[in-house]
Motif scaffolding. Structure first.
Motif, short mmCIF file in Angstrom:
data_model
loop_
_atom_site.label_atom_id
_atom_site.label_comp_id
_atom_site.label_asym_id
_atom_site.label_seq_id
_atom_site.Cartn_x
_atom_site.Cartn_y
_atom_site.Cartn_z
N ILE A 12 0.85 -1.19 0.00
CA ILE A 12 0.00 0.00 0.00
C ILE A 12 0.88 1.24 0.00
O ILE A 12 1.74 1.41 0.86
N ASP A 13 0.67 2.09 -0.98
CA ASP A 13 1.45 3.32 -1.13
C ASP A 13 0.62 4.49 -0.59
O ASP A 13 -0.24 5.03 -1.29
N PHE A 14 0.88 4.85 0.67
CA PHE A 14 0.21 5.99 1.28
C PHE A 14 1.01 7.25 0.94
O PHE A 14 2.23 7.27 1.10
N ARG A 15 0.31 8.30 0.49
CA ARG A 15 0.97 9.55 0.13
C ARG A 15 0.17 10.73 0.69
O ARG A 15 -1.04 10.66 0.83
N VAL A 16 0.89 11.81 0.96
CA VAL A 16 0.25 13.06 1.32
C VAL A 16 -0.18 13.75 0.03
O VAL A 16 0.60 13.84 -0.92
N SER A 48 -14.81 10.53 -3.25
CA SER A 48 -14.87 10.04 -1.88
C SER A 48 -16.28 10.18 -1.33
O SER A 48 -16.92 11.22 -1.49
N ALA A 49 -16.75 9.16 -0.65
CA ALA A 49 -18.11 9.14 -0.08
C ALA A 49 -18.12 9.80 1.31
O ALA A 49 -18.47 9.18 2.31
N ILE A 50 -17.75 11.09 1.34
CA ILE A 50 -17.67 11.82 2.61
C ILE A 50 -18.58 13.04 2.64
O ILE A 50 -18.49 13.87 3.54
N GLU A 71 -6.18 0.57 -7.35
CA GLU A 71 -6.63 0.40 -8.72
C GLU A 71 -7.73 1.42 -9.04
O GLU A 71 -8.66 1.61 -8.24
N SER A 72 -7.61 2.08 -10.20
CA SER A 72 -8.62 3.06 -10.61
C SER A 72 -9.97 2.41 -10.74
O SER A 72 -10.08 1.22 -11.08
N ARG A 73 -11.01 3.24 -10.49
CA ARG A 73 -12.37 2.73 -10.59
C ARG A 73 -13.24 3.80 -11.25
O ARG A 73 -13.16 4.97 -10.90
N GLY A 82 -7.59 6.78 -6.59
CA GLY A 82 -7.04 6.69 -5.25
C GLY A 82 -8.14 6.72 -4.23
O GLY A 82 -9.33 6.63 -4.55
N MET A 83 -7.75 6.86 -2.95
CA MET A 83 -8.72 6.88 -1.87
C MET A 83 -8.17 7.73 -0.73
O MET A 83 -7.00 7.58 -0.35
N ILE A 84 -9.01 8.60 -0.19
CA ILE A 84 -8.63 9.36 0.99
C ILE A 84 -8.75 8.44 2.19
O ILE A 84 -9.64 7.58 2.23
#
Length: 111
Positions: A12-16, A48-50, A71-73, A82-84
């Motif tokens: 998992i590649d977490f990035r700021v 994002s569902a926020i 993976e893109s969706r 990506g995902m927050i």
């Protein structure tokens, strides 16, 4: 709860990322469309569902932690890239986004 190995976690590649634009998605009661800057890695669109907890103005010009290599969706006719990262209470009453403790460059890897 399923467990994963350290090797799985290391994938998992977490990035700021810094949100440069946040928009409501009129066709959705859950989604916000974020344009996120990742420094030398460029910009990405991330849905994002926020919407239940955040207004677009709460997010713009702020940095958060993202999963960069998800993976893109296809969502709402576009690619979400990506995902927050967020924590949501079990009852769904509240949600908080992971924010770097202090200012750090967009694109910085989170370990």
């Amino acid at each position: 709860m399923d467990t994963i190995t350290i090797d799985d976690f290391a994938k998992i590649d977490f990035r700021v990322g810094k949100v440069v634009e946040a928009l409501e998605v009129p066709e959705s009661n859950k989604l916000l469309r974020l344009k996120v800057f990742f420094g030398d890695l460029g910009e990405r669109i991330i849905f994002s569902a926020i919407k239940k907890w955040y207004e677009p103005s709460d997010l713009e010009k702020k940095s958060f932690v993202f999963v960069f290599n998800l993976e893109s969706r296809k969502m709402m006719g576009e690619e979400s890239q990506g995902m927050i990262v967020a924590a949501e209470t079990e009852d769904g009453a509240d949600c908080v986004l992971l924010i770097p403790e202090k200012e750090i460059a967009p694109g910085t890897k989170v370990h």
